[in-house]
Write a protein that holds these residues in place. Structure first.
Motif, PDB file in Angstrom:
ATOM      1  N   LEU A   1      11.365  96.589  91.435  1.00  0.00           N
ATOM      2  CA  LEU A   1      10.849  97.868  90.946  1.00  0.00           C
ATOM      3  C   LEU A   1      10.731  98.882  92.079  1.00  0.00           C
ATOM      4  O   LEU A   1      11.117 100.053  91.925  1.00  0.00           O
ATOM      5  CB  LEU A   1       9.482  97.639  90.291  1.00  0.00           C
ATOM      6  CG  LEU A   1       8.781  98.873  89.720  1.00  0.00           C
ATOM      7  CD1 LEU A   1       9.529  99.406  88.506  1.00  0.00           C
ATOM      8  CD2 LEU A   1       7.345  98.530  89.332  1.00  0.00           C
ATOM      9  N   MET A   2      10.234  98.450  93.231  1.00  0.00           N
ATOM     10  CA  MET A   2      10.101  99.347  94.372  1.00  0.00           C
ATOM     11  C   MET A   2      11.455  99.757  94.930  1.00  0.00           C
ATOM     12  O   MET A   2      11.646 100.904  95.366  1.00  0.00           O
ATOM     13  CB  MET A   2       9.261  98.664  95.455  1.00  0.00           C
ATOM     14  CG  MET A   2       7.818  98.412  95.033  1.00  0.00           C
ATOM     15  SD  MET A   2       6.959  97.262  96.130  1.00  0.00           S
ATOM     16  CE  MET A   2       7.080  98.128  97.685  1.00  0.00           C
ATOM     17  N   PHE A   3      12.426  98.827  94.926  1.00  0.00           N
ATOM     18  CA  PHE A   3      13.759  99.146  95.423  1.00  0.00           C
ATOM     19  C   PHE A   3      14.435 100.195  94.544  1.00  0.00           C
ATOM     20  O   PHE A   3      15.087 101.122  95.043  1.00  0.00           O
ATOM     21  CB  PHE A   3      14.592  97.867  95.477  1.00  0.00           C
ATOM     22  CG  PHE A   3      15.987  98.069  95.989  1.00  0.00           C
ATOM     23  CD1 PHE A   3      16.215  98.338  97.330  1.00  0.00           C
ATOM     24  CD2 PHE A   3      17.072  97.987  95.130  1.00  0.00           C
ATOM     25  CE1 PHE A   3      17.507  98.528  97.806  1.00  0.00           C
ATOM     26  CE2 PHE A   3      18.365  98.179  95.594  1.00  0.00           C
ATOM     27  CZ  PHE A   3      18.582  98.443  96.934  1.00  0.00           C
ATOM     28  N   GLN A   4      14.304 100.052  93.240  1.00  0.00           N
ATOM     29  CA  GLN A   4      14.863 101.052  92.342  1.00  0.00           C
ATOM     30  C   GLN A   4      14.161 102.398  92.498  1.00  0.00           C
ATOM     31  O   GLN A   4      14.803 103.456  92.429  1.00  0.00           O
ATOM     32  CB  GLN A   4      14.752 100.562  90.892  1.00  0.00           C
ATOM     33  CG  GLN A   4      15.595  99.344  90.572  1.00  0.00           C
ATOM     34  CD  GLN A   4      17.078  99.607  90.737  1.00  0.00           C
ATOM     35  OE1 GLN A   4      17.590 100.650  90.325  1.00  0.00           O
ATOM     36  NE2 GLN A   4      17.780  98.667  91.361  1.00  0.00           N
ATOM     37  N   ALA A   5      12.858 102.368  92.718  1.00  0.00           N
ATOM     38  CA  ALA A   5      12.124 103.619  92.913  1.00  0.00           C
ATOM     39  C   ALA A   5      12.560 104.329  94.186  1.00  0.00           C
ATOM     40  O   ALA A   5      12.579 105.567  94.250  1.00  0.00           O
ATOM     41  CB  ALA A   5      10.628 103.333  92.957  1.00  0.00           C
ATOM     42  N   GLN A   6      12.924 103.562  95.215  1.00  0.00           N
ATOM     43  CA  GLN A   6      13.420 104.161  96.448  1.00  0.00           C
ATOM     44  C   GLN A   6      14.714 104.936  96.198  1.00  0.00           C
ATOM     45  O   GLN A   6      14.915 106.024  96.743  1.00  0.00           O
ATOM     46  CB  GLN A   6      13.655 103.074  97.493  1.00  0.00           C
ATOM     47  CG  GLN A   6      14.304 103.574  98.769  1.00  0.00           C
ATOM     48  CD  GLN A   6      14.840 102.443  99.633  1.00  0.00           C
ATOM     49  OE1 GLN A   6      14.583 101.279  99.351  1.00  0.00           O
ATOM     50  NE2 GLN A   6      15.589 102.787 100.658  1.00  0.00           N
TER      51      GLN A   6
ATOM     52  N   TYR B   1      15.594 106.506  93.599  1.00  0.00           N
ATOM     53  CA  TYR B   1      15.326 107.739  92.861  1.00  0.00           C
ATOM     54  C   TYR B   1      14.249 108.601  93.517  1.00  0.00           C
ATOM     55  O   TYR B   1      13.812 109.594  92.939  1.00  0.00           O
ATOM     56  CB  TYR B   1      14.904 107.402  91.428  1.00  0.00           C
ATOM     57  CG  TYR B   1      16.004 106.779  90.611  1.00  0.00           C
ATOM     58  CD1 TYR B   1      17.026 107.550  90.063  1.00  0.00           C
ATOM     59  CD2 TYR B   1      16.035 105.402  90.404  1.00  0.00           C
ATOM     60  CE1 TYR B   1      18.037 106.967  89.310  1.00  0.00           C
ATOM     61  CE2 TYR B   1      17.044 104.807  89.658  1.00  0.00           C
ATOM     62  CZ  TYR B   1      18.047 105.599  89.122  1.00  0.00           C
ATOM     63  OH  TYR B   1      19.053 105.013  88.382  1.00  0.00           O
ATOM     64  N   GLY B   2      13.775 108.198  94.696  1.00  0.00           N
ATOM     65  CA  GLY B   2      12.773 108.982  95.404  1.00  0.00           C
ATOM     66  C   GLY B   2      11.415 109.004  94.741  1.00  0.00           C
ATOM     67  O   GLY B   2      10.655 109.961  94.916  1.00  0.00           O
ATOM     68  N   ARG B   3      11.039 107.945  94.018  1.00  0.00           N
ATOM     69  CA  ARG B   3       9.760 107.888  93.311  1.00  0.00           C
ATOM     70  C   ARG B   3       8.729 107.179  94.191  1.00  0.00           C
ATOM     71  O   ARG B   3       8.517 105.971  94.090  1.00  0.00           O
ATOM     72  CB  ARG B   3       9.923 107.164  91.980  1.00  0.00           C
ATOM     73  CG  ARG B   3      10.802 107.888  90.968  1.00  0.00           C
ATOM     74  CD  ARG B   3      10.129 109.156  90.468  1.00  0.00           C
ATOM     75  NE  ARG B   3       8.819 108.881  89.904  1.00  0.00           N
ATOM     76  CZ  ARG B   3       8.620 108.517  88.638  1.00  0.00           C
ATOM     77  NH1 ARG B   3       9.654 108.391  87.815  1.00  0.00           N
ATOM     78  NH2 ARG B   3       7.407 108.298  88.192  1.00  0.00           N
ATOM     79  N   THR B   4       8.105 107.941  95.069  1.00  0.00           N
ATOM     80  CA  THR B   4       7.096 107.336  95.950  1.00  0.00           C
ATOM     81  C   THR B   4       5.872 106.870  95.180  1.00  0.00           C
ATOM     82  O   THR B   4       5.167 105.952  95.629  1.00  0.00           O
ATOM     83  CB  THR B   4       6.663 108.346  97.022  1.00  0.00           C
ATOM     84  OG1 THR B   4       6.231 109.561  96.384  1.00  0.00           O
ATOM     85  CG2 THR B   4       7.805 108.662  97.972  1.00  0.00           C
ATOM     86  N   ASP B   5       5.599 107.462  94.034  1.00  0.00           N
ATOM     87  CA  ASP B   5       4.442 107.015  93.256  1.00  0.00           C
ATOM     88  C   ASP B   5       4.648 105.594  92.742  1.00  0.00           C
ATOM     89  O   ASP B   5       3.709 104.781  92.752  1.00  0.00           O
ATOM     90  CB  ASP B   5       4.173 107.981  92.102  1.00  0.00           C
ATOM     91  CG  ASP B   5       5.411 108.205  91.230  1.00  0.00           C
ATOM     92  OD1 ASP B   5       6.526 107.904  91.688  1.00  0.00           O
ATOM     93  OD2 ASP B   5       5.261 108.694  90.086  1.00  0.00           O
ATOM     94  N   ILE B   6       5.875 105.259  92.319  1.00  0.00           N
ATOM     95  CA  ILE B   6       6.153 103.895  91.860  1.00  0.00           C
ATOM     96  C   ILE B   6       6.100 102.916  93.028  1.00  0.00           C
ATOM     97  O   ILE B   6       5.617 101.783  92.883  1.00  0.00           O
ATOM     98  CB  ILE B   6       7.521 103.842  91.150  1.00  0.00           C
ATOM     99  CG1 ILE B   6       7.502 104.736  89.910  1.00  0.00           C
ATOM    100  CG2 ILE B   6       7.869 102.409  90.773  1.00  0.00           C
ATOM    101  CD1 ILE B   6       8.803 104.738  89.135  1.00  0.00           C
ATOM    102  N   ILE B   7       6.592 103.351  94.196  1.00  0.00           N
ATOM    103  CA  ILE B   7       6.524 102.487  95.378  1.00  0.00           C
ATOM    104  C   ILE B   7       5.075 102.175  95.724  1.00  0.00           C
ATOM    105  O   ILE B   7       4.718 101.026  96.031  1.00  0.00           O
ATOM    106  CB  ILE B   7       7.238 103.151  96.567  1.00  0.00           C
ATOM    107  CG1 ILE B   7       8.734 103.301  96.278  1.00  0.00           C
ATOM    108  CG2 ILE B   7       7.030 102.341  97.849  1.00  0.00           C
ATOM    109  CD1 ILE B   7       9.493 104.032  97.353  1.00  0.00           C
TER     110      ILE B   7
END
Length: 273
Positions: A226-231, A233-239
């Motif tokens: 999940l964190m890798f996919q968020a990276q 897309y630039g989604r720091t909130d998910i990270i």
């Protein structure tokens, strides 16, 4: 007439200083994280943090709620718990068995200890390419790497505790004519439990630390995925959601081990209790 009697003042010795840490604070383990969270919220509310780099705590909580409501977060959490659980169980079993064999037998120590020390000197994450070639790129190699990360601290601390048992207790057991089983139950186990719990705490934390990296390698679910996919897309909130969940899991599991340790070793009088 005799002089009036004067009551003798009690002689007080030097006041003893309290050198112990004192009484345990309620919920002491939550004070530090709570303070960090409070500072994070204050800095976000004051506009001192870039929302694109470090979102506010309420933004992270809102993102976690959305991920949980659509089923993504719950699936990833369960997958990560399953991987960590399997790897931890294997590592715990291997570490205890090897430590007992090496700590209670000179032959076992000669065969095992040097190999474990060599394994400890090799970066565990550096074994990932080799384990992928051996076990494939599925779940098996991930669980194997977690087991290696877990068993090393358990073995080292338990073996050190076994080696550090006072030899006078061994001589006393021999004089009392204790059998091998009673010797292990009455001397070895109480003497080795403190070291075992230290290794257990390190092993629990290690299982979560390794999981972050392993779930970014050919994974389709899990917090690391999940964190890798968020990276991407630039989604720091998910990270940050993933990091906070890892932190909560680590804190809860460490606190659970500490609770069991206090119950099992309640006969000890230490600075912590």
């Amino acid at each position: 007439m005799s002089p009036p009697a004067v009551a003798a003042a009690p002689v007080r010795g030097p006041r003893r200083r309290a050198l112990a840490p004192g009484r345990r604070l309620p919920a002491a383990r939550l004070i530090g994280p709570g303070l960090v969270l409070l500072l994070w919220a204050a800095a976000s509310a004051a506009g001192q943090l870039d929302p694109a780099a470090i979102p506010a705590p309420w933004t992270v909580l809102r993102t976690a709620g959305h991920l949980w409501s659509d089923g993504t977060l719950s699936t990833d959490v369960l997958t990560s718990l399953e991987r960590a659980g399997y790897g931890f169980a294997l590592g715990l079993t291997g570490g205890v068995v090897l430590a007992l064999a090496a700590g209670l037998s000179r032959v076992g120590e000669a065969l095992i200890d040097g190999t474990v020390q060599l394994n400890r000197a090799i970066p565990t994450l550096g074994l990932i390419p080799l384990f992928i070639l051996w076990l494939g790129i599925g779940e098996t190699f991930k669980i194997a790497i977690i087991a290696i990360v877990v068993y090393i601290p358990i073995y080292l601390n338990l073996h050190a505790a076994l080696s550090g048992i006072d030899h006078r207790y061994v001589e006393l057991a021999e004089v009392q004519g204790l059998s091998r089983v009673r010797f292990i139950r009455q001397i070895v186990v109480p003497g080795a439990l403190p070291g075992f719990f230290v290794g257990l705490r390190l092993g629990v934390t290690g299982s979560w630390l390794s999981l972050v990296v392993l779930e970014q390698i050919n994974a389709t679910s899990g917090l690391g995925y999940l964190m890798f996919q968020a990276q991407n897309y630039g989604r720091t909130d998910i990270i940050l959601v993933g990091l906070l969940i890892y932190g909560v899991f680590g804190l809860v599991s460490d606190s659970a081990v500490r609770l069991v340790e206090r119950r099992v070793l309640s006969w000890r009088r230490t600075l912590s209790n």
